[in-house]
Design an enzyme around this catalytic site. Structure first.
Site, PDB file in Angstrom:
ATOM      1  N   THR A  13       0.839  -1.199   0.000  1.00 48.03           N
ATOM      2  CA  THR A  13       0.000   0.000   0.000  1.00 48.03           C
ATOM      3  C   THR A  13       0.877   1.253   0.000  1.00 48.03           C
ATOM      4  OG1 THR A  13      -0.180   0.185   2.418  1.00 48.03           O
ATOM      5  CG2 THR A  13      -1.756  -1.264   1.283  1.00 48.03           C
ATOM      6  N   GLY A  14       0.344   2.316  -0.591  1.00 47.07           N
ATOM      7  CA  GLY A  14       1.102   3.560  -0.656  1.00 47.07           C
ATOM      8  C   GLY A  14       2.442   3.381  -1.338  1.00 47.07           C
ATOM      9  N   SER A  15       2.426   2.729  -2.506  1.00 46.58           N
ATOM     10  CA  SER A  15       3.689   2.308  -3.122  1.00 46.58           C
ATOM     11  C   SER A  15       4.003   3.014  -4.434  1.00 46.58           C
ATOM     12  CB  SER A  15       3.677   0.791  -3.343  1.00 46.58           C
ATOM     13  OG  SER A  15       2.494   0.362  -3.987  1.00 46.58           O
ATOM     14  N   THR A  16       3.443   4.179  -4.655  1.00 49.98           N
ATOM     15  CA  THR A  16       3.755   4.901  -5.888  1.00 49.98           C
ATOM     16  C   THR A  16       5.066   5.666  -5.798  1.00 49.98           C
ATOM     17  OG1 THR A  16       2.450   6.823  -5.177  1.00 49.98           O
ATOM     18  CG2 THR A  16       1.322   5.147  -6.509  1.00 49.98           C
ATOM     19  N   GLY A  18       8.730   6.641  -2.877  1.00 49.29           N
ATOM     20  CA  GLY A  18       9.391   6.508  -1.590  1.00 49.29           C
ATOM     21  C   GLY A  18       9.624   5.084  -1.145  1.00 49.29           C
ATOM     22  N   ILE A  19       9.433   4.838   0.154  1.00 43.72           N
ATOM     23  CA  ILE A  19       9.692   3.521   0.738  1.00 43.72           C
ATOM     24  C   ILE A  19       8.813   2.467   0.076  1.00 43.72           C
ATOM     25  CG2 ILE A  19       9.500   2.143   2.849  1.00 43.72           C
ATOM     26  CD1 ILE A  19      10.250   4.680   4.416  1.00 43.72           C
ATOM     27  N   GLY A  20       7.540   2.782  -0.150  1.00 39.91           N
ATOM     28  CA  GLY A  20       6.637   1.812  -0.755  1.00 39.91           C
ATOM     29  C   GLY A  20       7.082   1.368  -2.133  1.00 39.91           C
ATOM     30  N   SER A 141       7.674   2.844  12.644  1.00 42.30           N
ATOM     31  CA  SER A 141       8.651   3.926  12.652  1.00 42.30           C
ATOM     32  C   SER A 141       9.335   3.983  13.999  1.00 42.30           C
ATOM     33  CB  SER A 141       7.950   5.264  12.365  1.00 42.30           C
ATOM     34  OG  SER A 141       8.774   6.358  12.666  1.00 42.30           O
ATOM     35  N   TYR A 154       1.611  11.453  14.986  1.00 46.31           N
ATOM     36  CA  TYR A 154       2.211  10.437  14.135  1.00 46.31           C
ATOM     37  C   TYR A 154       2.817   9.325  14.991  1.00 46.31           C
ATOM     38  CZ  TYR A 154       5.550   8.254  10.914  1.00 46.31           C
ATOM     39  OH  TYR A 154       6.265   7.357  10.171  1.00 46.31           O
TER      40      TYR A 154
END
Length: 264
Positions: A13-16, A18-20, A141, A154
């Site tokens: 998820t959220g992989s477009t 950065g880390i993803g 994190s 966060y």
């Protein structure tokens, strides 16, 4: 070690970016069929095309959907009803003085950083258990343990994610499915560059700004630099593999020694 994930399907998820995106590339390089997720269909397709160039021969597909909404979740589950590896990487972060964080923002951080992971685990874990194999990895994190004064909302959301991981690991006990958290340290991404410049002189060149940020806001780091996304991905790929079959219910650190602890 040779890590082979041929025949496995992974959702990141959220992989477009950065880390993803780095995790998606690492899993594809290991042979997994990787579903790339983002809120926007066009940006998700563009990310898939970039990753195909980065991993020639890699099997990647676009699975767009805003997972913080019921409609987006339904869209993702319709496109990908089962997966062998679930990497809950989606998250939001940003600095805000503690007394200025209102209820709406607290709810948004919990909704995006915690409940999206819970919903996907609830959707995918039963079929993993039935098949007798699966991997669930929640990207947490260092902020879950060392709560930053400038973004406690966060930090609290990531602390909750550690509990989510431990609890669902117990739900999966004895089934061949493992559930772990990955405690990522301060990492070099586009979003983090923006965050760094919120806190240090915007006129500084990036290398100087990074050093100033680490010196002032993250002095505990033992590597004394930001971590590269690929370094996070290496650990995720290992934990996604059969080689990590005895690692479950854990919070595994790839934090550059930031957290001042000898465990885990």
């Amino acid at each position: 070690m040779q890590i082979l994930l041929d025949g496995r399907t992974a959702l990141v998820t959220g992989s477009t970016q950065g880390i993803g995106a780095a995790i998606a590339a690492g899993l594809a390089e290991a042979g997994a069929r990787v579903a790339v997720n983002g809120r926007d269909a066009r940006r998700t397709e563009e990310a898939v095309e970039r990753l195909r160039r980065e991993v020639p021969g890699g099997e990647l597909l676009a699975v767009p959907g805003d997972l913080a909404t019921d409609e987006g979740l339904a869209e993702v589950l319709d496109r990908l009803p089962q997966t062998d590896i679930l990497v809950n990487n989606l998250g939001v972060f940003g600095s805000r003085p503690a007394l200025e964080i209102d209820d709406a923002e607290w709810r948004r951080y919990f909704e995006v950083n915690v409940l999206t992971a819970v919903r996907l685990i609830r959707a995918y874990l039963p079929s993993m258990k039935e098949r007798g194999w699966g991997r669930v990895l929640n990207i947490a994190s260092d902020s879950a343990i060392v709560i930053p004064a400038e973004m406690i909302h966060y930090g609290v959301s990531k602390t909750a994610l550690l509990s989510v991981s431990r609890g669902f690991a117990k739900e999966a006990a004895g089934t061949g499915v493992t559930v772990n958290s990955v405690i990522a340290g301060p990492t070099h991404t586009g979003g983090v560059e923006e965050f760094v410049y919120e806190l240090v002189d915007k006129d500084l060149p990036w290398d100087e700004a990074q050093r100033a940020f680490m010196r002032e806001y993250r002095p505990q780091s033992l590597i004394q630099r930001l971590i590269e996304p690929e370094e996070i991905a290496h650990l995720v790929v290992y934990l996604s593999s059969p080689l990590a079959s005895a690692t479950t219910g854990g919070a595994v650190r790839v934090d550059g020694g930031y957290v001042d602890s000898i465990l885990p």
